[in-house]
Design an enzyme around this catalytic site. Structure first.
Site: not given
Ligand code: GLA
Length: 599
Positions: A442, A506
């Site tokens: 990420d 997301d």
């Molecule tokens: C980001 C990612 C999510 C998740 C969160 C965890 O927002 O896009 O899918 O992994 O971080 O903190």
């Protein structure tokens, strides 16, 4: 002997290049019948009154020095000197459908090598430049763009804008005088402007019309531009965007641009996408083996930071029961990570949450016949972390300024050798000491004043990110990686060379996801698009959708579920089972076949 005119040929396209005295693309489009180099004479244009007494070529480097007054393909200087170079070809070679043109400006002390590769089967054209400084004093690079001509009938632009939870929103406009320009200074490919656009004949559609697609395979800052010249000609430019002073070439040093991936189709957008998809499948995407893409369960929206190994094992059992094949523990497993305001950087297992280590969970997952995956965000550091308390100087920043946090975090300076070594050691511990098959990588913050030793270093940061990932891939070749940046903030071919999946957004709302997935499909095939069935009441929008709509939406990608299956009722569980099974039946076709979008 150097050839003046080179014709590259693929299944359905031709690219014709004049190599000398300067590199210039004369033609890029559908395959020509019976072309001979003498035909080039027909392209000669009269010289108009009221302007320079020569008709200037649209060279690959678009040098201002020649008298090209539009957006230059190369800009830079040696403390103000050698600032208007003109390149003359010294060598041109063709090998394996790749044309390499070497050119020099002896006056300015620069060498430019341009590579053009036309993929024989898929018609995808790859281009890049390498610029070398031949002199003792440093040459400061401001811009180095690849310039491509398109015909006058390329009148419309289709591009993508977006933001968090709303990636890949396609928009259309007519190309006007003054041009179309798209820039990103966020230090990643970005939600806002995916580094690509498409030019086409007016009213081009999914099925019809000539279209010219362009994508910059780069995960950092970028600039894309399309222009109409007042003499009627049209050009596209694509480049990594360099911040002031960040690229300095000492003697014999060189700068290679990211690859530009261009695809022409005379069968509309579907034709273009199909070329890109096949190209990626044949030449770029590397899966760790040729098994079907395993169905995921990701724990994030199911439990967030609330990690209890006993409970996670129950989730795994339920997941296996509905057909999941890869179980991924998301954020929350490392020391002090109880919420999103602390602990990034402290890549040690949280022994309060996992007193017996990770192994019992991993063994449980594997005993159920699933692969095991884990989440990391290596490039980041929370001010509230042991790492920051020990090494506040490891932040990517300019001294003397305070910068805003993003999601309570700063960026780690990967150009700093100790910081790089620390991450490599911690990630090697994670992947070396545990049988981990998959990493969700990420990157949740943009780069602000990205400084290293007092100078801007965004470009170098992106290169170091690639180097870190490449080193890990070499050490752990069986591990697959997912590229995530708050959902789809880092989606491009540069990172796809190194990863196997994208977390597209997301936003798990199936309705909104339709638009996002469609937008992404112009440049990416379904098997790299991570698509999850989320909760009945979507966490991003609070909208409710049936399991049928959620299941059918996630079906057209690399499928997964992202929720807590322990809390799901029987109807929901039956739905997951049904759509996972349907996906398994269809995925050999979905993940290798031809994608068609309907109007
Ligand atoms: C980001 C990612 C999510 C998740 C969160 C965890 O927002 O896009 O899918 O992994 O971080 O903190």
């Amino acid at each position: 002997m150097m050839r003046d005119i080179v014709q590259l040929t693929s299944a359905q396209c031709n690219v014709i290049v004049r190599c000398a005295p300067a590199a210039e693309i004369l033609y890029w489009g559908p395959r020509l019948r019976g072309f001979s180099p003498e035909d080039i004479v027909s392209l000669q244009r009269p010289v108009a009154n009221g302007r320079l007494d020569v008709d200037l070529p649209l060279t690959l480097a678009m040098e201002y020095g020649r008298g090209q007054f539009g957006s230059p393909g190369i800009e830079g200087h040696r403390s103000g000197y050698d600032a208007a170079p003109i390149f003359t070809t010294t060598q041109a070679d063709v090998q394996d459908n790749t044309l390499t043109i070497t050119a020099e400006d002896a006056q300015a002390g620069l060498r430019l090598i341009s590579e053009l590769r036309l993929d024989p089967q898929t018609d995808v054209l790859q281009l890049r430049h390498t610029l070398e400084n031949l002199r003792a004093d440093a040459w400061q690079v401001q811009r180095l763009a690849v310039t491509l001509p398109v015909p006058e009938r390329a009148s419309d632009v289709m591009a993508f804008h977006g933001r968090w939870l709303r990636e890949f929103q396609a928009h259309r406009l007519t190309l006007q005088h003054g041009g179309f320009i798209q820039e990103s200074r966020r230090g990643r490919s970005s939600h806002e402007y995916f580094p690509a656009f498409i030019l086409g004949e007016s009213a081009f559609s999914e099925q019809n019309g000539a279209v010219w697609g362009v994508h910059l395979g780069w995960s950092g800052n970028h600039r894309l531009r399309a222009d109409i010249k007042t003499d009627g000609r049209r050009v596209i430019q694509a480049e990594a965007l360099y911040l002031p002073g960040e690229i300095t070439l000492a003697q014999s040093e060189s700068l290679t641009t990211p690859w530009v991936y261009a695809a022409f189709s005379d069968a509309g957008l579907n034709g273009m996408s199909q070329r890109y998809h096949t190209f990626l499948r044949q030449s770029l995407i590397q899966f760790s083996d040729d098994k079907p893409r395993p169905v995921h369960l990701n724990t994030w929206e199911g439990i967030y930071f609330d990690h209890d190994p006993e409970y996670i094992m129950q989730m795994a059992s339920k997941a296996a029961d509905v057909g999941v094949e890869r179980f991924i523990i998301d954020d929350g497993w490392f020391r002090g990570r109880h919420h999103d305001q602390a602990a990034l950087g402290d890549w040690y297992l949280d022994e309060e949450k996992y007193p017996n280590g990770l192994m019992p969970v991993i063994e449980h997952v594997k005993a159920l016949g699933m692969e095991f995956g884990i989440w990391v965000e290596p490039e980041m550091i929370n001010p509230d972390s042991d790492l920051f308390r020990a090494h506040p100087d490891w932040v990517l920043q300019l001294p003397g300024y305070a910068q805003p946090t993003g999601r309570y975090q700063y960026v780690l300076n990967l150009n700093q050798p100790e910081a790089f070594a620390y991450l490599l050691e911690r990630l090697s511990w994670l992947l070396g000491e545990h049988p981990i098959d998959y990493v969700k990588w990420d990157m949740n913050r943009e780069l602000v004043q990205p400084g290293h030793e007092g100078r801007l270093a965004a470009d170098a940061q992106t290169r170091q990110f690639y180097r870190l990932l490449d080193t890990l891939r070499q050490r752990f070749p069986h591990v697959e990686f997912e590229s995530c940046a708050s959902g789809g903030g880092r989606i491009d071919y540069g990172v796809l060379e190194r990863t196997q999946r994208f977390w597209v957004s997301d936003n798990n709302d199936a309705l909104e996801r339709q638009t996002i997935q469609r937008g992404m499909s112009y440049f990416f095939p379904p098997e790299v698009m991570g698509q999850h069935i989320g909760h009945a009441r979507c966490h991003a929008t609070y909208r409710r959708h049936t399991i049928a709509f959620r299941g059918l939406t996630a079906l057209f990608g690399h499928m997964g579920i992202e929720l807590d299956p322990v809390k799901a009722d029987d109807d929901e569980l039956e739905g997951y089972r049904h759509y996972i099974q349907l996906h398994k039946t269809l995925r050999p076709l979905l993940h290798s076949g031809t994608t068609w979008r309907v109007e």
